[in-house]
Design an enzyme around this catalytic site. Structure first.
Site, PDB file in Angstrom:
ATOM      1  CE  LYS A 128      40.125  53.393  45.243  1.00 45.64           C
ATOM      2  NZ  LYS A 128      38.503  53.181  44.420  1.00 45.64           N
ATOM      3  CG  HIS A 139      34.930  53.837  52.562  1.00 44.10           C
ATOM      4  ND1 HIS A 139      36.211  53.169  52.093  1.00 44.10           N
ATOM      5  CD2 HIS A 139      34.681  54.275  50.860  1.00 44.10           C
ATOM      6  CE1 HIS A 139      35.593  52.534  51.370  1.00 44.10           C
ATOM      7  NE2 HIS A 139      35.244  53.549  50.205  1.00 44.10           N
ATOM      8  CB  SER A 153      44.783  53.664  44.534  1.00 45.23           C
ATOM      9  OG  SER A 153      43.772  52.665  44.450  1.00 45.23           O
ATOM     10  N   GLY A 209      46.596  46.788  40.425  1.00 42.90           N
ATOM     11  CA  GLY A 209      46.506  45.712  41.667  1.00 42.90           C
ATOM     12  C   GLY A 209      48.003  45.533  42.785  1.00 42.90           C
TER      13      GLY A 209
HETATM   14  P1  PAP Z   1      36.828  51.513  46.999  1.00 40.56           P
HETATM   15  O1  PAP Z   1      37.073  52.202  47.813  1.00 40.56           O
HETATM   16  O2  PAP Z   1      36.465  52.856  45.855  1.00 40.56           O
HETATM   17  O3  PAP Z   1      36.065  50.661  47.365  1.00 40.56           O
HETATM   18  P2  PAP Z   1      39.009  49.489  46.940  1.00 40.56           P
HETATM   19  O4  PAP Z   1      38.607  49.001  46.483  1.00 40.56           O
HETATM   20  O5  PAP Z   1      39.599  50.077  48.183  1.00 40.56           O
HETATM   21  O6  PAP Z   1      37.982  51.290  46.019  1.00 40.56           O
HETATM   22  O7  PAP Z   1      40.532  49.772  46.067  1.00 40.56           O
HETATM   23  C1  PAP Z   1      40.630  49.774  44.940  1.00 40.56           C
HETATM   24  C2  PAP Z   1      41.973  49.343  44.880  1.00 40.56           C
HETATM   25  O8  PAP Z   1      42.056  48.000  45.053  1.00 40.56           O
HETATM   26  C3  PAP Z   1      43.148  49.484  43.764  1.00 40.56           C
HETATM   27  O9  PAP Z   1      43.850  49.604  43.673  1.00 40.56           O
HETATM   28  P3  PAP Z   1      45.527  50.424  42.696  1.00 40.56           P
HETATM   29  O10 PAP Z   1      44.700  51.567  42.468  1.00 40.56           O
HETATM   30  O11 PAP Z   1      46.617  50.752  43.080  1.00 40.56           O
HETATM   31  O12 PAP Z   1      45.486  49.362  40.841  1.00 40.56           O
HETATM   32  C4  PAP Z   1      42.385  48.201  42.379  1.00 40.56           C
HETATM   33  O13 PAP Z   1      43.718  47.608  41.946  1.00 40.56           O
HETATM   34  C5  PAP Z   1      42.858  47.657  43.635  1.00 40.56           C
HETATM   35  N1  PAP Z   1      42.404  46.651  43.204  1.00 40.56           N
HETATM   36  C6  PAP Z   1      40.808  45.899  43.054  1.00 40.56           C
HETATM   37  N2  PAP Z   1      40.801  44.270  43.029  1.00 40.56           N
HETATM   38  C7  PAP Z   1      41.963  43.579  43.634  1.00 40.56           C
HETATM   39  C8  PAP Z   1      42.255  42.353  43.450  1.00 40.56           C
HETATM   40  N3  PAP Z   1      41.089  41.787  43.613  1.00 40.56           N
HETATM   41  N4  PAP Z   1      43.130  42.555  44.388  1.00 40.56           N
HETATM   42  C9  PAP Z   1      44.400  43.197  44.827  1.00 40.56           C
HETATM   43  N5  PAP Z   1      44.036  44.610  44.491  1.00 40.56           N
HETATM   44  C10 PAP Z   1      42.623  44.897  43.802  1.00 40.56           C
END
Ligand code: PAP
Length: 331
Positions: free
Chosen positions: A75, A140, A170, A299
């Site tokens: 996250k 991870h 998140s 995000g």
């Molecule tokens: P994962 O570890 O399960 O792959 P990951 O992608 O690391 O998840 O984290 C998701 C976070 O990145 C979310 O944050 P939030 O809950 O605070 O909103 C998600 O919205 C954010 N995220 C995904 N895509 C983008 C992007 N293109 N730019 C910025 N933040 C992003």
């Protein structure tokens, strides 16, 4: 630069239990557990159902010198950086941003995660033959748990981190949303989950130890580990994308810069663009059946203020200060 080929459809995920070696089963069943779905392995809390992939990765992964590994705690922006690295490294293959694989595939499909068991054949050996050089994978795992061959090779590691309060918020939302699908228990309250996070009981955590493992390595081997914060990338994306390209040995040429290739990549991978694509609004990941929309919430930097009390924020800051102060890391 790479001539990318999309990965093959994932293999069946059935009968994982049947395929585990006795040795792996013995290791896994001997581990302390928490929350009914995490196992304590070599100092970190790993999802028990992902332990097979972790053991296989540690035993069998042979790093190539040209490999690029994206390492993150969950996250912190993994999805964003999978997109960015994929677009950056493969930019010669996909000069037209209107016809890019990221428009039709979720970044997690284009950029495999090492621990995901679908990439292991029936002999428990990673089958990553579909990846062309340079191979891009994500993990991870803490630096301490990486396979020896990754540590010993000259492959590059990009480590992304994020302030712990936003990371926790998140994670809390994600686990609430997909916890049932993955068979994980979701704590009843944000307070309980926050306490666990602060005690170090969080998926792939303790979060602070995870960050420290890569931070220390980046200080000693800055040519191997590129350490970047989500907040820094949000603030100055152009500067950091260019630094990243330089680190990976694929700097932007003057001509590319003049043609706007840096901005093309940033726009393609922006939260607004990716989260509004049909594939990310309606698609489902082949891994665990998670809806792609779950990877795109807000995000934003500082969203923790909408969910944590000032007291919780202070507690988290105190831990961060205690853990990071002596090594010069700030959030
Ligand atoms: P994962 O570890 O399960 O792959 P990951 O992608 O690391 O998840 O984290 C998701 C976070 O990145 C979310 O944050 P939030 O809950 O605070 O909103 C998600 O919205 C954010 N995220 C995904 N895509 C983008 C992007 N293109 N730019 C910025 N933040 C992003």
């Amino acid at each position: 630069m790479a001539t990318h080929q999309p990965p093959p459809p994932p293999a069946s995920e059935n009968s994982q239990e049947d395929e585990l070696t006795q040795e792996d089963s013995d290791v896994i069943s001997s581990l302390p557990t928490a929350e009914g779905w995490l196992s304590h392995y070599q100092g970190f809390w790993i999802p028990t159902e992902g332990m097979h992939g972790v053991l296989a990765t540690q035993k069998h992964l042979q790093a190539h010198e040209t490999d690029i590994l994206l390492a993150t705690a969950p996250k912190v922006g993994t999805t964003w950086f999978k997109a960015i690295l994929f677009a950056l490294v493969n930019r010669v293959c996909y000069p037209n941003p209107q016809q890019h694989p990221l428009l039709t595939d979720n970044p997690h499909v284009l950029f495999p995660s090492l621990e995901t068991r679908m990439y292991y054949d029936k002999n428990k050996v990673p089958d990553l033959t579909f990846l062309t050089s340079p191979r891009l994978f994500a993990t991870h795992l803490s630096y301490l748990l990486l396979p020896v061959s990754v540590k010993d090779s000259t492959c590059k590691i990009v480590y992304l981190c994020r302030n712990p309060k936003d990371t926790f918020v998140s994670l809390w939302h994600f686990q609430n949303k997909v916890g049932n699908l993955m068979g994980t228990r979701v704590p009843n309250s944000i307070e309980e989950s926050f306490d666990n996070f602060c005690r170090g009981v969080s998926v792939y955590g303790p979060f602070w130890d995870h960050v420290l493992s890569y931070w220390k390595e980046s200080l000693e081997k800055h040519e191997k580990v590129f350490f970047l914060k989500y907040e820094e990338m949000k603030e100055q994306p152009t500067i950091h994308l260019k630094r990243l390209a330089e680190f990976l040995g694929c700097s932007f040429s003057l001509e590319e810069e003049e043609k706007g290739r840096v901005n093309d990549i940033l726009n393609l991978c922006s939260f607004n663009n990716l989260s509004n694509l049909e594939i990310n609004k309606k698609g489902k990941s082949s891994m665990f059946g998670i809806e792609n929309v779950s990877y795109f919430r807000r995000g934003q930097v500082g969203d923790w203020k909408n969910y944590l009390t000032a007291q919780m924020g202070e507690k988290c800051d105190r831990i961060t200060e205690e853990k990071f102060h002596s090594v010069g890391l700030e959030f």
